[in-house]
Design a protein around this motif. Structure first.
Motif, short mmCIF file in Angstrom:
data_model
loop_
_atom_site.label_atom_id
_atom_site.label_comp_id
_atom_site.label_asym_id
_atom_site.label_seq_id
_atom_site.Cartn_x
_atom_site.Cartn_y
_atom_site.Cartn_z
N GLN A 32 36.02 46.36 39.30
CA GLN A 32 36.98 46.05 41.13
C GLN A 32 35.84 46.52 41.77
O GLN A 32 35.29 45.64 43.00
N SER B 165 39.17 37.89 40.89
CA SER B 165 39.58 38.46 41.30
C SER B 165 41.03 38.33 39.06
O SER B 165 41.16 39.13 39.62
N ASN C 184 38.88 34.53 44.52
CA ASN C 184 39.68 35.02 44.00
C ASN C 184 39.42 34.17 42.32
O ASN C 184 39.82 35.06 41.29
#
Length: 316
Positions: free
Chosen positions: A283, A251, A248
């Protein structure tokens, strides 16, 4: 328009410093054209009859002029010299038109009109005048942000040809957070790898720098001193970043850095399709890295990115 007064004098008058801050606080955010990044004004006291006044295009960036003006007391802060110097600038500002520049883009009448409009804002007493000396740090901060806003407006409204191949990305964390650094380096490495496969052109710079901090104001204290790189600005919540797990964190960071790429794409009219490809590849590559690597492998790779980025100068 940015204005500097008596910039080449060793000991500048407090009155001049106050006047310069007053003018820049009120004018630096206004776009007067692309030819001159700033106007440099030098006051000449008791000029000789044979005095030659400057009318130069300095470094092909600045309007450099000198004009006659006699101070009553150069060394001390005083309202009389402040007001008289201000009026002298209004009276003489149009001499900028005497500077010979091809295809000049400069709205001198707009600048003069803006100067005249400041008369109602002039300090009315010593207390108001002293404000421009006693609040130097805060004024400089506000003036800088206004300058950055004007620069952004100019880039948005004046689309330039895309002529320079982009070669790389760098991320500068203003707070030098040690936990953040390896994640930034991994992301910029991925962006650079994919940049080699997807050509992106800029209006003149070869590298994009991400300036990162916990506030936009602090991030924007960085700006390019050379024409071979350009900044885009990123606001990060350090506490949020540190509270996340590894996946995360990537991200979160890739999201805010991608938004910064969108912003510089809009400002400088870069090719949106290529920007979208770079963001999608980022990504995909992060997902592949996190999916195909064990926790130990990910930790080991992050440890291979210990370096801090340093501002580089004269890297053409």
């Amino acid at each position: 328009m940015r204005i500097q007064i008596d910039f080449d004098k060793k000991d500048r008058s407090q009155t001049i410093l106050a006047l310069e801050r007053f003018l820049n606080y009120n004018l630096i955010e206004i776009n007067h054209g692309l030819t001159f990044e700033a106007v440099f004004i030098t006051f000449i006291e008791k000029p000789k009859k044979t005095q030659k006044f400057k009318r130069k295009f300095l470094y092909k960036k600045y309007a450099d002029i000198s004009i006659p003006f006699d101070f009553s007391n150069y060394s001390e802060l005083n309202l009389v010299d402040f007001n008289n110097a201000f009026e002298t600038i209004i009276e003489n500002i149009e001499v900028i038109n005497e500077i010979e520049v091809e295809n000049k883009d400069f709205e001198i009448l707009k600048l003069k009109k803006n100067l005249i409009s400041l008369r109602v804002l002039l300090p009315k007493n010593n207390t108001e005048l002293e404000f421009f000396i006693e609040n130097t740090k805060e004024l400089h901060k506000q003036i800088h942000l206004k300058r950055m806003n004007c620069r952004t407006e100019q880039r948005v409204s004046n689309k330039r040809d895309l002529i320079k191949k982009l070669k790389g990305f760098r991320a500068y964390d203003k707070k030098e957070n040690k936990l953040l650094r390896p994640y930034l380096n991994k992301i910029t490495d991925i962006l650079e790898k994919n940049l080699k496969l997807n050509q992106l052109l800029s209006p003149g710079y070869s590298e994009i720098y991400f300036s990162i901090s916990d506030s936009l104001e602090d991030a924007k204290t960085e700006f390019p001193l050379e024409d071979w790189h350009e900044y885009t600005y990123v606001v990060i919540d350090y506490d949020k970043f540190e509270s996340l797990d590894i996946s995360n964190r990537f991200s979160y960071l890739s999201g805010i850095l991608s938004s910064a790429l969108d912003e510089i794409c809009t400002i400088d009219h870069l090719d949106k399709t290529t920007i979208e490809v770079l963001k999608a590849k980022l990504q995909d590559d992060l997902k592949e890295f996190l999916t195909n690597s064990s926790a130990e492998q990910i930790a080991d790779e992050l440890r291979t990115f210990p370096r801090n980025e340093k501002i580089l100068l004269n890297r053409k």
